[in-house]
Design a protein around this motif. Sequence first.
Motif, PDB file in Angstrom:
ATOM      1  N   GLY A 118       0.862  -1.189   0.000  1.00 12.88           N
ATOM      2  CA  GLY A 118       0.000   0.000   0.000  1.00 12.88           C
ATOM      3  C   GLY A 118       0.893   1.231   0.000  1.00 12.88           C
ATOM      4  N   VAL A 119       0.483   2.247  -0.724  1.00 14.12           N
ATOM      5  CA  VAL A 119       1.209   3.523  -0.701  1.00 14.12           C
ATOM      6  C   VAL A 119       0.205   4.586  -0.309  1.00 14.12           C
ATOM      7  CG1 VAL A 119       2.472   5.235  -2.072  1.00 14.12           C
ATOM      8  CG2 VAL A 119       2.820   2.784  -2.501  1.00 14.12           C
ATOM      9  N   CYS A 120       0.482   5.321   0.767  1.00 13.21           N
ATOM     10  CA  CYS A 120      -0.429   6.409   1.103  1.00 13.21           C
ATOM     11  C   CYS A 120       0.347   7.680   1.357  1.00 13.21           C
ATOM     12  CB  CYS A 120      -1.411   6.039   2.201  1.00 13.21           C
ATOM     13  SG  CYS A 120      -0.744   5.124   3.527  1.00 13.21           S
ATOM     14  N   VAL A 121      -0.384   8.788   1.364  1.00 15.70           N
ATOM     15  CA  VAL A 121       0.258  10.101   1.290  1.00 15.70           C
ATOM     16  C   VAL A 121      -0.235  11.012   2.411  1.00 15.70           C
ATOM     17  CG1 VAL A 121       0.610  12.158  -0.143  1.00 15.70           C
ATOM     18  CG2 VAL A 121       0.459   9.894  -1.226  1.00 15.70           C
ATOM     19  N   PHE A 122       0.725  11.535   3.177  1.00 15.85           N
ATOM     20  CA  PHE A 122       0.441  12.655   4.067  1.00 15.85           C
ATOM     21  C   PHE A 122       0.508  13.906   3.190  1.00 15.85           C
ATOM     22  CE2 PHE A 122       2.069   9.572   7.182  1.00 15.85           C
ATOM     23  CZ  PHE A 122       1.232   9.774   8.268  1.00 15.85           C
ATOM     24  N   LEU A 123      -0.654  14.355   2.716  1.00 12.81           N
ATOM     25  CA  LEU A 123      -0.702  15.586   1.935  1.00 12.81           C
ATOM     26  C   LEU A 123      -0.810  16.720   2.951  1.00 12.81           C
ATOM     27  CD1 LEU A 123      -0.748  16.897  -0.831  1.00 12.81           C
ATOM     28  CD2 LEU A 123      -3.238  16.672  -0.814  1.00 12.81           C
ATOM     29  N   VAL A 124       0.259  17.489   3.079  1.00  8.97           N
ATOM     30  CA  VAL A 124       0.325  18.484   4.153  1.00  8.97           C
ATOM     31  C   VAL A 124       0.059  19.880   3.609  1.00  8.97           C
ATOM     32  CG1 VAL A 124       1.896  17.026   5.486  1.00  8.97           C
ATOM     33  CG2 VAL A 124       2.849  18.833   4.055  1.00  8.97           C
ATOM     34  N   LYS A 125      -0.670  20.654   4.407  1.00  6.01           N
ATOM     35  CA  LYS A 125      -0.983  22.050   4.080  1.00  6.01           C
ATOM     36  C   LYS A 125      -0.921  22.817   5.391  1.00  6.01           C
ATOM     37  CE  LYS A 125      -5.191  23.793   2.687  1.00  6.01           C
ATOM     38  NZ  LYS A 125      -6.301  24.132   1.761  1.00  6.01           N
ATOM     39  N   GLY A 126       0.116  23.616   5.583  1.00  4.19           N
ATOM     40  CA  GLY A 126       0.335  24.232   6.888  1.00  4.19           C
ATOM     41  C   GLY A 126       0.505  23.141   7.921  1.00  4.19           C
ATOM     42  N   GLU A 142       6.538   7.219  -5.707  1.00  3.47           N
ATOM     43  CA  GLU A 142       6.104   8.588  -6.026  1.00  3.47           C
ATOM     44  C   GLU A 142       4.983   8.565  -7.072  1.00  3.47           C
ATOM     45  OE1 GLU A 142       9.242   7.515  -5.902  1.00  3.47           O
ATOM     46  OE2 GLU A 142      10.143   8.728  -4.303  1.00  3.47           O
ATOM     47  N   GLU A 143       5.165   7.736  -8.102  1.00  2.41           N
ATOM     48  CA  GLU A 143       4.130   7.619  -9.145  1.00  2.41           C
ATOM     49  C   GLU A 143       2.832   7.081  -8.556  1.00  2.41           C
ATOM     50  OE1 GLU A 143       7.044   6.716 -13.003  1.00  2.41           O
ATOM     51  OE2 GLU A 143       6.284   5.043 -11.823  1.00  2.41           O
ATOM     52  N   CYS A 144       2.945   6.079  -7.707  1.00  2.00           N
ATOM     53  CA  CYS A 144       1.748   5.496  -7.102  1.00  2.00           C
ATOM     54  C   CYS A 144       1.026   6.520  -6.242  1.00  2.00           C
ATOM     55  CB  CYS A 144       2.132   4.270  -6.279  1.00  2.00           C
ATOM     56  SG  CYS A 144       0.714   3.468  -5.517  1.00  2.00           S
ATOM     57  N   GLY A 145       1.765   7.248  -5.409  1.00  2.00           N
ATOM     58  CA  GLY A 145       1.148   8.268  -4.555  1.00  2.00           C
ATOM     59  C   GLY A 145       0.445   9.331  -5.382  1.00  2.00           C
ATOM     60  N   SER A 146       1.083   9.790  -6.440  1.00  7.28           N
ATOM     61  CA  SER A 146       0.484  10.823  -7.298  1.00  7.28           C
ATOM     62  C   SER A 146      -0.755  10.298  -8.011  1.00  7.28           C
ATOM     63  CB  SER A 146       1.501  11.306  -8.343  1.00  7.28           C
ATOM     64  OG  SER A 146       2.609  11.888  -7.707  1.00  7.28           O
ATOM     65  N   ARG A 147      -0.682   9.074  -8.507  1.00  6.99           N
ATOM     66  CA  ARG A 147      -1.821   8.475  -9.209  1.00  6.99           C
ATOM     67  C   ARG A 147      -3.003   8.270  -8.268  1.00  6.99           C
ATOM     68  NH1 ARG A 147      -3.454   3.660  -8.929  1.00  6.99           N
ATOM     69  NH2 ARG A 147      -1.485   2.766  -8.216  1.00  6.99           N
ATOM     70  N   GLU A 148      -2.749   7.708  -7.089  1.00 11.01           N
ATOM     71  CA  GLU A 148      -3.852   7.472  -6.147  1.00 11.01           C
ATOM     72  C   GLU A 148      -4.506   8.787  -5.713  1.00 11.01           C
ATOM     73  OE1 GLU A 148      -5.484   4.819  -5.043  1.00 11.01           O
ATOM     74  OE2 GLU A 148      -4.294   3.299  -6.059  1.00 11.01           O
TER      75      GLU A 148
END
Length: 144
Positions: A11-19, A50-56
Motif C-alpha cells: 500500500g502507498v499512502c500520502v500525508f498531503l500536508v498544508k500548513g 512517487e508515481e503510485c502516490g500521485s496516481r492514487e
Amino acid sequence: EKEAGAVPRVGVCVFLVKGKAVLLGRRLSSIGHSTFALPGGHLEFGESFEECGSRELKEETGLDIAQVELLTVTNNLFLEEPKPSHYVTVFMRAVLKDPQQVPQNLEPHKCDGWDWYDWDNLPKPLFWPLEKMVQDGFDPFPIG
Ligand code: 8DG
Ligand code: MG
Ligand code: MG
C-alpha cells in the motif's frame, strides 16, 4: 495464521500536508470501515512509490501533488478481517501543486469525503495503522 495462497501487498499512502493540516477521509472500504485514513492505494506493477502516490491522489481526490517524498514504511496485519490481509504500507509526504485546488470525493463508494484536519486535532477514530503512528509520536511535517 496462514492463508493458503495469500501474499503481502504493498500500500502507498500520502500525508498531503498544508500548513499544520493533513488530508483525511472516512473509509467505506471493508478494511478500516468508517475510520479516518490517508488517501492512497495499491502499488501497481512497474510503479515507483512517487508515481503510485500521485496516481492514487489524482484518482481519489482529483488533486495534483508535488514534492512527493518517502517518509517511512510499516508492516500491517489485518488477519481478523473477513478476507485476511497483510500490507507493507509505504508512507509518502507531498504538498499541493496548486495550493488553491480543492479535493473532490471521486470514489464515493470507498470514501465518505475528504477534508483537512489539523495535526493537533485529528478526527476519531483513525484507521489503526495511522493511529499507531500517531501514538508512537510520528510527525509527518517537514522540519522548519
Ligand atoms: P486501489 O484499488 O485504488 O489500488 O486500492 P484502494 O482501494 O485505494 O486501497 P486502500 O485500501 O485505500 O489502500 C491499500 C491499503 O493500504 C489498505 O487496504 C491498507 C493500507 N493502508 C494502511 N494505512 C493506510 C491509510 O492511511 N490509507 C490508505 N488508503 N491505505 C492504508 O496501512
Ligand atoms: Mg485507490
Ligand atoms: Mg484508497
